[in-house]
Scaffold this motif. Structure first.
Motif, PDB file in Angstrom:
ATOM      1  N   LEU A   8      -0.521  -7.258  31.348  1.00 40.25           N
ATOM      2  CA  LEU A   8      -1.414  -6.495  30.471  1.00 40.25           C
ATOM      3  C   LEU A   8      -1.577  -7.189  29.116  1.00 40.25           C
ATOM      4  O   LEU A   8      -2.686  -7.241  28.558  1.00 40.25           O
ATOM      5  N   GLN A   9      -0.466  -7.722  28.614  1.00 34.33           N
ATOM      6  CA  GLN A   9      -0.546  -8.426  27.339  1.00 34.33           C
ATOM      7  C   GLN A   9      -1.438  -9.666  27.452  1.00 34.33           C
ATOM      8  O   GLN A   9      -2.211  -9.973  26.538  1.00 34.33           O
ATOM      9  N   LYS A  10      -1.334 -10.359  28.566  1.00 30.35           N
ATOM     10  CA  LYS A  10      -2.157 -11.546  28.767  1.00 30.35           C
ATOM     11  C   LYS A  10      -3.644 -11.186  28.769  1.00 30.35           C
ATOM     12  O   LYS A  10      -4.473 -11.848  28.127  1.00 30.35           O
ATOM     13  N   ASP A  11      -3.991 -10.104  29.490  1.00 32.01           N
ATOM     14  CA  ASP A  11      -5.404  -9.675  29.510  1.00 32.01           C
ATOM     15  C   ASP A  11      -5.889  -9.305  28.117  1.00 32.01           C
ATOM     16  O   ASP A  11      -7.023  -9.637  27.731  1.00 32.01           O
ATOM     17  N   LEU A  12      -5.005  -8.617  27.378  1.00 29.72           N
ATOM     18  CA  LEU A  12      -5.388  -8.201  26.022  1.00 29.72           C
ATOM     19  C   LEU A  12      -5.629  -9.401  25.121  1.00 29.72           C
ATOM     20  O   LEU A  12      -6.622  -9.455  24.390  1.00 29.72           O
ATOM     21  N   TYR A  13      -4.737 -10.384  25.207  1.00 30.63           N
ATOM     22  CA  TYR A  13      -4.882 -11.575  24.376  1.00 30.63           C
ATOM     23  C   TYR A  13      -6.164 -12.343  24.720  1.00 30.63           C
ATOM     24  O   TYR A  13      -6.852 -12.870  23.837  1.00 30.63           O
TER      25      TYR A  13
ATOM     26  N   GLN B 144      17.265  -1.140  40.787  1.00 29.32           N
ATOM     27  CA  GLN B 144      16.874  -0.829  39.409  1.00 29.32           C
ATOM     28  C   GLN B 144      16.503  -2.094  38.651  1.00 29.32           C
ATOM     29  O   GLN B 144      15.538  -2.116  37.888  1.00 29.32           O
ATOM     30  N   ARG B 145      17.272  -3.165  38.882  1.00 28.49           N
ATOM     31  CA  ARG B 145      16.940  -4.425  38.219  1.00 28.49           C
ATOM     32  C   ARG B 145      15.581  -4.944  38.662  1.00 28.49           C
ATOM     33  O   ARG B 145      14.787  -5.424  37.854  1.00 28.49           O
ATOM     34  N   ILE B 146      15.311  -4.842  39.971  1.00 27.02           N
ATOM     35  CA  ILE B 146      14.015  -5.296  40.483  1.00 27.02           C
ATOM     36  C   ILE B 146      12.883  -4.472  39.870  1.00 27.02           C
ATOM     37  O   ILE B 146      11.840  -5.006  39.481  1.00 27.02           O
ATOM     38  N   ALA B 147      13.108  -3.141  39.780  1.00 24.71           N
ATOM     39  CA  ALA B 147      12.080  -2.275  39.189  1.00 24.71           C
ATOM     40  C   ALA B 147      11.823  -2.651  37.731  1.00 24.71           C
ATOM     41  O   ALA B 147      10.672  -2.670  37.271  1.00 24.71           O
ATOM     42  N   LEU B 148      12.901  -2.965  36.995  1.00 24.26           N
ATOM     43  CA  LEU B 148      12.738  -3.360  35.588  1.00 24.26           C
ATOM     44  C   LEU B 148      11.974  -4.678  35.479  1.00 24.26           C
ATOM     45  O   LEU B 148      11.115  -4.835  34.609  1.00 24.26           O
ATOM     46  N   LEU B 149      12.272  -5.623  36.371  1.00 23.55           N
ATOM     47  CA  LEU B 149      11.547  -6.895  36.361  1.00 23.55           C
ATOM     48  C   LEU B 149      10.072  -6.683  36.675  1.00 23.55           C
ATOM     49  O   LEU B 149       9.190  -7.315  36.076  1.00 23.55           O
ATOM     50  N   ASP B 150       9.789  -5.776  37.625  1.00 22.92           N
ATOM     51  CA  ASP B 150       8.383  -5.472  37.957  1.00 22.92           C
ATOM     52  C   ASP B 150       7.652  -4.895  36.755  1.00 22.92           C
ATOM     53  O   ASP B 150       6.493  -5.245  36.484  1.00 22.92           O
ATOM     54  N   LYS B 151       8.350  -4.012  36.014  1.00 22.39           N
ATOM     55  CA  LYS B 151       7.723  -3.432  34.826  1.00 22.39           C
ATOM     56  C   LYS B 151       7.484  -4.491  33.763  1.00 22.39           C
ATOM     57  O   LYS B 151       6.436  -4.505  33.093  1.00 22.39           O
ATOM     58  N   ASP B 152       8.449  -5.390  33.595  1.00 21.63           N
ATOM     59  CA  ASP B 152       8.280  -6.469  32.616  1.00 21.63           C
ATOM     60  C   ASP B 152       7.095  -7.360  32.984  1.00 21.63           C
ATOM     61  O   ASP B 152       6.293  -7.759  32.123  1.00 21.63           O
ATOM     62  N   ASN B 153       6.974  -7.657  34.277  1.00 17.61           N
ATOM     63  CA  ASN B 153       5.851  -8.494  34.724  1.00 17.61           C
ATOM     64  C   ASN B 153       4.520  -7.796  34.508  1.00 17.61           C
ATOM     65  O   ASN B 153       3.521  -8.418  34.131  1.00 17.61           O
ATOM     66  N   GLU B 154       4.520  -6.489  34.774  1.00 16.28           N
ATOM     67  CA  GLU B 154       3.296  -5.717  34.566  1.00 16.28           C
ATOM     68  C   GLU B 154       2.895  -5.720  33.091  1.00 16.28           C
ATOM     69  O   GLU B 154       1.719  -5.878  32.743  1.00 16.28           O
ATOM     70  N   LEU B 155       3.895  -5.560  32.209  1.00 13.24           N
ATOM     71  CA  LEU B 155       3.628  -5.574  30.777  1.00 13.24           C
ATOM     72  C   LEU B 155       3.102  -6.931  30.330  1.00 13.24           C
ATOM     73  O   LEU B 155       2.144  -7.019  29.548  1.00 13.24           O
TER      74      LEU B 155
END
Length: 566
Positions: free
Chosen positions: A359-364, A345-356
């Motif tokens: 996406l934020q980097k592309d948007l900026y 679950q922790r790994i999945a949460l880290l993957d989601k954070d990295n994905e976010l």
């Protein structure tokens, strides 16, 4: 059960170099221990000339020597260190294999399951076929001995399919047929039975062949005792020639059961008493439980109730020890499984954070390209607006945090906890989802404050919160609702899962190293668990029921988990 070993045929010539001596020692360790000892002494005398890799190989062989000689404690310590520090993956894997062998023999399943996930992952990357087959055998053995027969079957089937060495194919077939027999999958058992016996006979593994055939005898006892006796007669001479006491005890016990079913009580008793001569006082296994159960039935049928009671008392004692061992293995497996799920679950949460973040980097970047021409004109205004906005946001955020979160521990205060808990409870009730509530407080916390001061007490509260948060999901509502009292609302969680989480948190709190506070003292907590299945979806009722269960835990001696039931 005969233990698996790394067996490679011996070389034909006397070794000269250190490398050759290490290689020959590796090959002889399971077949000629005296010669193995001599070679290891020669390598030790030349230890100053060893390369780093040879030194690791020597340390592994020396730990194996300790284990074989009976110095299990020192062997376990040396192997545990090698598993952590060895640079050679092969040495690390072999060390872990021998370590698991020792822990399985001593039935220390809590330690076994701590290493099992790592071992399973390592075996997938091992290219040495002999080592990999050994690993699959270890995995099948562990899960069969802890009654996880479906998982044991998975590894046993893989071993019997992949094995190129006859003995490993035999091991795989024995574990697989044991799993099918205990799972009562008799059609599949019958399809594999002849192949299993033939494989073990061809590999010259009579013990495993006779273990497989004992499963067939057990089934015949239920439907045709005479046929069972006939099969036992055809097998027993070969069983005695193995000199393997566990197997001999099992076969004599099967004889005793067969004659008991035929109402030939004298013959049944004779075989039963003969079987008791092969066992030691502290031996506990499946065959011994069968034996004492049979002796009890024989004496009861003879009307010798005093003797029957004696056998029944021995049976109860050994059954309890056997069940406790299985329960310990099952608990260790479930705790290890829960730890893996938490880590995933922790790994999945880290993957989601990295994905976010991506996406934020592309948007900026896109916004920066689109607004580059406007930056020069609006820079000063934007800077001023940003400063003002930042001050406003941080001010509001600061006041919001003060109002909603406990300043000492950083989790929700009682007011914020109540609001968030009610939102979660309303959602679960509307969507017909289960919900559970855990309530706990620290045992003898006032004594900690009085003895060591409030600063140490504050440290203890922060340490408990930090420890417990490691095991919680993002949507769990965790709050401090009193001085040393905490509550957790678990949306979508059944009561039994909440009890498991409470047990994990209780164990983790008891394991906190308090010396980091500058003082040494014990920490523990008492837990109460309630769930929507008994208490409904109203926070007040869930808290009241969990509080009642928590005080039951305190009354039972503290440092316990209690569950509310109507």
């Amino acid at each position: 059960m005969a233990s698996l070993s790394f067996f490679i045929p011996a070389l034909g010539k006397e070794p000269e170099s250190i490398e050759d001596k290490i290689q020959l020692a590796e090959e002889l360790k399971a077949t000629d221990f005296n010669r193995f000892n001599e070679l290891l002494k020669q390598v030790e005398d030349s230890s100053v000339n060893l390369t780093a890799e040879q030194h690791e190989q020597f340390r592994f062989l020396d730990a194996y020597r300790l284990a074989y000689s009976g110095s299990q404690t020192q062997a376990v310590a040396n192997l545990t260190e090698l598993v952590k520090v060895a640079k050679s993956e092969k040495v690390q894997f072999k060390s872990l294999s021998v370590l698991l062998n020792i822990l399985i023999i001593s039935r220390d399943y809590s330690e076994v399951f701590q290493y099992l996930e790592q071992y399973d992952q390592m075996q997938k990357n091992i290219t040495d076929k002999d080592l990999r087959q050994h690993a699959l055998g270890i995995l099948a053995l562990v899960f069969n001995q802890t009654s996880q027969f479906d998982i044991g079957y998975f590894y046993a089937n893989k071993l019997s399919s992949d094995a190129v060495d006859g003995k490993y194919a035999c091991f795989g077939m024995q574990f697989k047929l044991e799993s099918l027999h205990r799972l009562k999958k008799y059609d599949e058992f019958d399809q594999e039975f002849d192949a299993g016996v033939a494989t073990c006979e061809a590999a010259k593994q009579p013990i495993y062949s006779k273990i497989i055939q004992s499963y067939r005898v057990e089934r015949l006892l239920e439907v045709d005792p005479n046929q069972a006796i006939s099969l036992l007669n055809s097998l027993y001479q070969d069983v005695e020639q193995t000199s393997y006491n566990v197997l001999i005890t099992l076969y004599k016990t099967l004889y005793s059961i067969a004659y008991l079913r035929n109402e030939q009580l004298d013959v049944a008793k004779e075989y039963g008493l003969s079987a008791t001569k092969n066992i030691k006082e502290d031996d506990i296994n499946y065959a011994i439980l069968l034996l004492y159960s049979t002796l009890y039935e024989i004496e009861k049928a003879n009307g010798n109730f005093e003797k029957a009671l004696t056998y029944h008392e021995v049976l109860v004692s050994k059954q309890k020890a056997y069940d406790d061992e299985k329960a310990a293995g099952l608990l260790a497996y479930n705790i290890a499984k829960a730890n893996v799920e938490v880590k995933n679950q922790r790994i999945a949460l880290l993957d989601k954070d990295n994905e976010l973040l991506s996406l934020q980097k592309d948007l900026y970047e896109k916004e920066a390209r689109q607004n580059r021409l406007l930056v020069l004109i609006l820079g000063a205004i934007l800077l001023l607006a940003t400063v003002l906005a930042y001050r406003g946001l941080t001010g509001r955020s600061r006041f919001k945090k003060i109002a909603e979160y406990d300043q000492l521990t950083g989790i929700s205060n009682r007011y914020h906890f109540n609001n968030q808990a009610k939102i979660a409870l309303d959602y679960c009730e509307t969507n017909a989802k289960p919900v559970a509530l855990i309530l706990f407080d620290l045992d003898y916390f006032k004594d900690i404050n009085d003895t060591h001061g409030h600063a140490v007490g504050d440290w203890a509260l922060r340490a408990v919160v930090k420890t417990c948060r490691n095991f919680m999901r993002n949507n769990d509502v965790f709050g401090r609702i009193g001085g040393e009292e905490f509550a957790v609302v678990l949306p979508g969680c059944q009561t039994d899962k909440a009890v498991l989480l409470a047990e994990i948190c209780r164990d983790a709190i008891a394991g906190i190293d308090t010396t980091e506070s500058g003082k040494h003292f014990s920490l523990s907590a008492s837990f109460g668990v309630s769930g929507s299945d008994n208490s409904g979806y109203q926070l007040k009722q869930l808290l009241a029921d969990a509080d009642s269960a928590m005080y039951s835990a305190k009354a039972a001696g503290r440092n316990q988990v209690a569950t509310f039931s109507e």
